[in-house]
Design a protein around this motif. Structure first.
Motif, PDB file in Angstrom:
ATOM      1  N   GLY A 131       0.797  -1.219   0.000  1.00 36.09           N
ATOM      2  CA  GLY A 131       0.000   0.000   0.000  1.00 36.09           C
ATOM      3  C   GLY A 131       0.828   1.267   0.000  1.00 36.09           C
ATOM      4  N   HIS A 132       0.158   2.397  -0.142  1.00 29.09           N
ATOM      5  CA  HIS A 132       0.785   3.711  -0.267  1.00 29.09           C
ATOM      6  C   HIS A 132       1.645   4.053   0.936  1.00 29.09           C
ATOM      7  CE1 HIS A 132      -2.036   5.326   2.718  1.00 29.09           C
ATOM      8  NE2 HIS A 132      -2.947   4.566   2.118  1.00 29.09           N
ATOM      9  N   GLY A 133       2.746   4.742   0.675  1.00 24.88           N
ATOM     10  CA  GLY A 133       3.570   5.283   1.746  1.00 24.88           C
ATOM     11  C   GLY A 133       4.310   4.261   2.588  1.00 24.88           C
ATOM     12  N   THR A 134       4.368   3.032   2.138  1.00 24.14           N
ATOM     13  CA  THR A 134       5.013   1.971   2.914  1.00 24.14           C
ATOM     14  C   THR A 134       6.507   1.937   2.627  1.00 24.14           C
ATOM     15  OG1 THR A 134       3.092   0.562   3.243  1.00 24.14           O
ATOM     16  CG2 THR A 134       5.207  -0.558   3.066  1.00 24.14           C
ATOM     17  N   THR A 135       7.287   1.573   3.641  1.00 21.79           N
ATOM     18  CA  THR A 135       8.726   1.374   3.497  1.00 21.79           C
ATOM     19  C   THR A 135       9.068  -0.080   3.788  1.00 21.79           C
ATOM     20  OG1 THR A 135       9.298   3.634   4.120  1.00 21.79           O
ATOM     21  CG2 THR A 135      11.006   1.968   4.394  1.00 21.79           C
ATOM     22  N   ILE A 136       9.803  -0.703   2.877  1.00 15.82           N
ATOM     23  CA  ILE A 136      10.330  -2.052   3.093  1.00 15.82           C
ATOM     24  C   ILE A 136      11.829  -1.903   3.269  1.00 15.82           C
ATOM     25  CG2 ILE A 136      10.606  -4.359   2.115  1.00 15.82           C
ATOM     26  CD1 ILE A 136       7.984  -3.929   0.639  1.00 15.82           C
ATOM     27  N   GLY A 137      12.309  -2.207   4.464  1.00 15.98           N
ATOM     28  CA  GLY A 137      13.676  -1.881   4.857  1.00 15.98           C
ATOM     29  C   GLY A 137      14.752  -2.694   4.178  1.00 15.98           C
ATOM     30  N   ALA A 138      15.980  -2.237   4.342  1.00 19.05           N
ATOM     31  CA  ALA A 138      17.141  -2.853   3.718  1.00 19.05           C
ATOM     32  C   ALA A 138      17.276  -4.317   4.117  1.00 19.05           C
ATOM     33  CB  ALA A 138      18.401  -2.088   4.109  1.00 19.05           C
ATOM     34  N   PHE A 139      17.545  -5.167   3.130  1.00 18.67           N
ATOM     35  CA  PHE A 139      17.789  -6.599   3.295  1.00 18.67           C
ATOM     36  C   PHE A 139      16.555  -7.383   3.744  1.00 18.67           C
ATOM     37  CE2 PHE A 139      21.836  -4.419   4.022  1.00 18.67           C
ATOM     38  CZ  PHE A 139      22.612  -5.002   3.036  1.00 18.67           C
ATOM     39  N   SER A 140      15.414  -6.744   3.817  1.00 18.58           N
ATOM     40  CA  SER A 140      14.196  -7.459   4.210  1.00 18.58           C
ATOM     41  C   SER A 140      13.684  -8.308   3.050  1.00 18.58           C
ATOM     42  CB  SER A 140      13.122  -6.475   4.666  1.00 18.58           C
ATOM     43  OG  SER A 140      13.486  -5.888   5.896  1.00 18.58           O
ATOM     44  N   VAL A 141      12.995  -9.397   3.396  1.00 18.60           N
ATOM     45  CA  VAL A 141      12.459 -10.331   2.407  1.00 18.60           C
ATOM     46  C   VAL A 141      10.965 -10.497   2.663  1.00 18.60           C
ATOM     47  CG1 VAL A 141      12.516 -12.696   1.537  1.00 18.60           C
ATOM     48  CG2 VAL A 141      14.648 -11.542   2.156  1.00 18.60           C
ATOM     49  N   VAL A 142      10.172 -10.248   1.631  1.00 17.78           N
ATOM     50  CA  VAL A 142       8.722 -10.420   1.708  1.00 17.78           C
ATOM     51  C   VAL A 142       8.361 -11.599   0.825  1.00 17.78           C
ATOM     52  CG1 VAL A 142       6.461  -9.351   1.455  1.00 17.78           C
ATOM     53  CG2 VAL A 142       8.461  -7.934   2.032  1.00 17.78           C
ATOM     54  N   ASN A 143       7.788 -12.641   1.392  1.00 20.45           N
ATOM     55  CA  ASN A 143       7.505 -13.869   0.661  1.00 20.45           C
ATOM     56  C   ASN A 143       6.165 -13.790  -0.095  1.00 20.45           C
ATOM     57  OD1 ASN A 143       9.742 -15.787   0.965  1.00 20.45           O
ATOM     58  ND2 ASN A 143       9.385 -15.469   3.149  1.00 20.45           N
ATOM     59  N   PRO A 144       5.917 -14.754  -0.997  1.00 21.85           N
ATOM     60  CA  PRO A 144       4.789 -14.643  -1.931  1.00 21.85           C
ATOM     61  C   PRO A 144       3.434 -14.410  -1.266  1.00 21.85           C
ATOM     62  CG  PRO A 144       6.239 -16.400  -2.637  1.00 21.85           C
ATOM     63  CD  PRO A 144       6.738 -15.948  -1.285  1.00 21.85           C
ATOM     64  N   ASN A 145       2.620 -13.617  -1.965  1.00 20.06           N
ATOM     65  CA  ASN A 145       1.214 -13.382  -1.624  1.00 20.06           C
ATOM     66  C   ASN A 145       0.986 -12.654  -0.309  1.00 20.06           C
ATOM     67  OD1 ASN A 145      -0.080 -14.765  -3.950  1.00 20.06           O
ATOM     68  ND2 ASN A 145       0.970 -16.542  -3.110  1.00 20.06           N
ATOM     69  N   ALA A 146       2.018 -12.034   0.235  1.00 24.13           N
ATOM     70  CA  ALA A 146       1.821 -11.199   1.421  1.00 24.13           C
ATOM     71  C   ALA A 146       1.087  -9.920   1.031  1.00 24.13           C
ATOM     72  CB  ALA A 146       3.152 -10.868   2.077  1.00 24.13           C
ATOM     73  N   THR A 147       0.328  -9.364   1.979  1.00 26.93           N
ATOM     74  CA  THR A 147      -0.388  -8.111   1.775  1.00 26.93           C
ATOM     75  C   THR A 147       0.072  -7.111   2.820  1.00 26.93           C
ATOM     76  OG1 THR A 147      -2.339  -9.227   0.876  1.00 26.93           O
ATOM     77  CG2 THR A 147      -2.640  -6.993   1.710  1.00 26.93           C
ATOM     78  N   ILE A 148       0.643  -6.011   2.363  1.00 20.98           N
ATOM     79  CA  ILE A 148       1.135  -4.973   3.262  1.00 20.98           C
ATOM     80  C   ILE A 148       0.312  -3.718   3.000  1.00 20.98           C
ATOM     81  CG2 ILE A 148       3.130  -3.614   3.960  1.00 20.98           C
ATOM     82  CD1 ILE A 148       4.887  -5.865   2.767  1.00 20.98           C
ATOM     83  N   SER A 149      -0.385  -3.246   4.014  1.00 21.67           N
ATOM     84  CA  SER A 149      -1.288  -2.100   3.849  1.00 21.67           C
ATOM     85  C   SER A 149      -0.510  -0.792   3.764  1.00 21.67           C
ATOM     86  CB  SER A 149      -2.286  -2.069   4.998  1.00 21.67           C
ATOM     87  OG  SER A 149      -3.040  -3.267   5.036  1.00 21.67           O
ATOM     88  N   GLY A 150      -1.236   0.327   3.685  1.00 19.10           N
ATOM     89  CA  GLY A 150      -0.617   1.629   3.536  1.00 19.10           C
ATOM     90  C   GLY A 150       0.075   2.122   4.786  1.00 19.10           C
TER      91      GLY A 150
END
Length: 214
Positions: free
Chosen positions: A142-161
């Motif tokens: 979602g809008h305005g989100t930050t995914i930090g350095a070296f982080s891993v987001v696995n398939p089909n995850a949902t991250i809101s604004g």
């Protein structure tokens, strides 16, 4: 005299590295500046396929490394691996890669060095993909989100604004993180978890709603 394409190595030799090679095959025709040069064994145990076995080199035996992309799903190991490469090859580049099917607003979003955005990722506006993060298949951000350095987001995850994901965070497959929450550095969110509260640095949360493992 025109220079040829830069050779790029995938750092890793396991399943994620194999997926990343598949990903890059669809990017290469769109970006002639780089050409695939092989896989690197990174020092952990792995089970290479017969095809991988023909292309594997050992990082410590490489004489030079022009450019690299990290195909490792462990956030802490991603960081240590990049640090090792920088020490040995200070001039090596870490280009970011975005699959052609991924969608996000390039005018308002930020793409850090070495970030990988996989097929089917949908992000909106003002998203910050920090250095060396890996956003896997069919993730929504979602809008305005930050995914930090070296982080891993696995398939089909949902991250809101307006979510802030710290450094070296691991988000499990199918997890959901609600709006305006903060996930601390080094935290782990279990597969399928629904996060309704901030997560402390280094904590592991699982379940619906997500709760820390004691």
């Amino acid at each position: 005299m025109a220079q040829g394409p830069m050779s790029i190595m995938i750092l890793g030799a396991g399943g994620l590295a194999s997926e990343l090679r598949w990903h890059l095959k669809e990017i290469e025709p769109l970006d002639p500046n780089y050409r695939f040069a092989g896989f690197v064994v990174t020092g952990r145990e792995y089970l290479p396929t017969s095809d991988l076995r023909k292309q594997v080199s050992v990082l410590n035996e490489l004489d030079m490394l022009e450019a690299a992309v990290v195909g490792v799903g462990d956030p802490m190991f991603r960081m240590h691996l990049v640090e090792a490469v920088v020490r040995k090859f200070p001039h090596a580049r870490f280009p970011s890669f975005v699959h052609p099917s991924a969608r996000f607003d390039t005018e308002t979003s930020r793409l850090g060095e070495g970030a990988v955005i996989c097929p089917g990722v949908i992000a909106t506006v003002g998203v910050s993909f920090e250095r060396q993060c890996y956003v896997n298949y069919a993730v929504t951000v979602g809008h305005g989100t930050t995914i930090g350095a070296f982080s891993v987001v696995n398939p089909n995850a949902t991250i809101s604004g307006d979510v802030t994901i710290g450094k070296q965070v691991l988000i499990g497959a199918g997890a959901t993180i609600l709006e305006k929450l903060k996930i601390g550095d080094g935290a782990i969110v279990g597969a399928g978890a629904v996060v309704t509260k901030d997560v402390a640095a280094g904590a592991t949360v699982v379940g619906v709603p997500a709760r820390p493992i004691r």
